[in-house]
Motif scaffolding. Structure first.
Motif, PDB file in Angstrom:
ATOM      1  N   PRO A 264       2.424 -26.793  23.642  1.00 53.48           N
ATOM      2  CA  PRO A 264       3.384 -27.575  22.856  1.00 53.48           C
ATOM      3  C   PRO A 264       2.790 -28.953  22.530  1.00 53.48           C
ATOM      4  N   LEU A 265       3.172 -29.526  21.415  1.00 56.03           N
ATOM      5  CA  LEU A 265       2.593 -30.801  20.959  1.00 56.03           C
ATOM      6  C   LEU A 265       2.736 -31.918  21.981  1.00 56.03           C
ATOM      7  N   GLU A 266       3.804 -31.909  22.754  1.00 55.94           N
ATOM      8  CA  GLU A 266       4.021 -32.991  23.714  1.00 55.94           C
ATOM      9  C   GLU A 266       3.227 -32.809  25.009  1.00 55.94           C
ATOM     10  N   THR A 267       2.499 -31.694  25.139  1.00 61.77           N
ATOM     11  CA  THR A 267       1.740 -31.419  26.357  1.00 61.77           C
ATOM     12  C   THR A 267       0.280 -31.788  26.170  1.00 61.77           C
ATOM     13  N   GLU A 268      -0.243 -32.571  27.090  1.00 63.77           N
ATOM     14  CA  GLU A 268      -1.643 -32.978  27.039  1.00 63.77           C
ATOM     15  C   GLU A 268      -2.514 -31.889  27.658  1.00 63.77           C
ATOM     16  N   TYR A 269      -3.606 -31.551  26.979  1.00 65.92           N
ATOM     17  CA  TYR A 269      -4.530 -30.548  27.514  1.00 65.92           C
ATOM     18  C   TYR A 269      -5.438 -31.214  28.532  1.00 65.92           C
ATOM     19  N   ARG A 270      -5.481 -30.638  29.730  1.00 63.05           N
ATOM     20  CA  ARG A 270      -6.302 -31.169  30.819  1.00 63.05           C
ATOM     21  C   ARG A 270      -7.061 -30.022  31.470  1.00 63.05           C
ATOM     22  N   ALA A 271      -8.069 -30.348  32.245  1.00 64.51           N
ATOM     23  CA  ALA A 271      -8.829 -29.322  32.960  1.00 64.51           C
ATOM     24  C   ALA A 271      -7.920 -28.529  33.879  1.00 64.51           C
ATOM     25  N   SER A 272      -6.913 -29.167  34.456  1.00 67.79           N
ATOM     26  CA  SER A 272      -6.000 -28.456  35.352  1.00 67.79           C
ATOM     27  C   SER A 272      -5.228 -27.367  34.606  1.00 67.79           C
ATOM     28  N   VAL A 273      -4.892 -27.593  33.345  1.00 67.61           N
ATOM     29  CA  VAL A 273      -4.221 -26.567  32.538  1.00 67.61           C
ATOM     30  C   VAL A 273      -5.173 -25.387  32.332  1.00 67.61           C
ATOM     31  N   TYR A 274      -6.412 -25.690  32.003  1.00 64.28           N
ATOM     32  CA  TYR A 274      -7.429 -24.653  31.805  1.00 64.28           C
ATOM     33  C   TYR A 274      -7.597 -23.814  33.066  1.00 64.28           C
ATOM     34  N   LEU A 275      -7.733 -24.466  34.217  1.00 58.27           N
ATOM     35  CA  LEU A 275      -7.910 -23.742  35.479  1.00 58.27           C
ATOM     36  C   LEU A 275      -6.667 -22.934  35.840  1.00 58.27           C
ATOM     37  N   ASP A 276      -5.490 -23.492  35.590  1.00 54.05           N
ATOM     38  CA  ASP A 276      -4.258 -22.737  35.832  1.00 54.05           C
ATOM     39  C   ASP A 276      -4.191 -21.496  34.949  1.00 54.05           C
ATOM     40  N   ASP A 277      -4.647 -21.616  33.700  1.00 49.43           N
ATOM     41  CA  ASP A 277      -4.672 -20.463  32.794  1.00 49.43           C
ATOM     42  C   ASP A 277      -5.621 -19.379  33.301  1.00 49.43           C
ATOM     43  N   VAL A 278      -6.777 -19.772  33.802  1.00 45.31           N
ATOM     44  CA  VAL A 278      -7.738 -18.799  34.344  1.00 45.31           C
ATOM     45  C   VAL A 278      -7.141 -18.112  35.573  1.00 45.31           C
ATOM     46  N   ARG A 279      -6.521 -18.886  36.453  1.00 42.56           N
ATOM     47  CA  ARG A 279      -5.865 -18.291  37.629  1.00 42.56           C
ATOM     48  C   ARG A 279      -4.769 -17.315  37.213  1.00 42.56           C
ATOM     49  N   ALA A 280      -3.999 -17.687  36.198  1.00 43.34           N
ATOM     50  CA  ALA A 280      -2.919 -16.817  35.723  1.00 43.34           C
ATOM     51  C   ALA A 280      -3.479 -15.505  35.184  1.00 43.34           C
ATOM     52  N   LEU A 281      -4.594 -15.566  34.470  1.00 42.63           N
ATOM     53  CA  LEU A 281      -5.218 -14.350  33.953  1.00 42.63           C
ATOM     54  C   LEU A 281      -5.659 -13.437  35.095  1.00 42.63           C
TER      55      LEU A 281
END
Length: 107
Positions: A79-96
């Protein structure tokens, strides 16, 4: 006994109130002894890893997985109001990885 696994899919990111989904491709054997996770760089999407995905069945009990991170390829943007951070990337990999583990166990 392992089974040959090939899947192209999307899955909802857990605990993401926007309903964001990530796209992935997986190929190989499950359960696996070795796991190769292909994470795209700046100019790549999971399609860049098609040759590796195509060869995965030849590597014994190996599973190859490629992910499109948010906003790339077949994955939804944050979402536009959400800042992309490395923690988001790592959480996405864990979720996969958790999604694939659940799929392997039949849940």
């Amino acid at each position: 006994m392992s089974k040959l696994f090939r899947q192209i899919g999307r899955f909802p990111v857990p605990n993401d109130s926007s309903g964001r989904c990530l796209a992935y491709s997986a190929s190989g054997c499950v359960p696996c002894e070795d796991l190769v996770v292909c994470l795209p760089g700046l100019l790549e999407t999971r399609k860049a890893f098609a040759p590796l995905l195509g060869m995965a069945g030849n590597w014994g009990r190996c599973l190859v997985v490629a992910l499109d991170y948010c906003g790339r390829g077949g994955s939804d943007a944050l979402p536009l109001e959400t800042e992309y951070r490395a923690s988001v990337y790592l959480d996405d990999v864990r979720a996969l990885l958790a999604h694939l583990d659940r799929a392997d166990s039949g849940q």
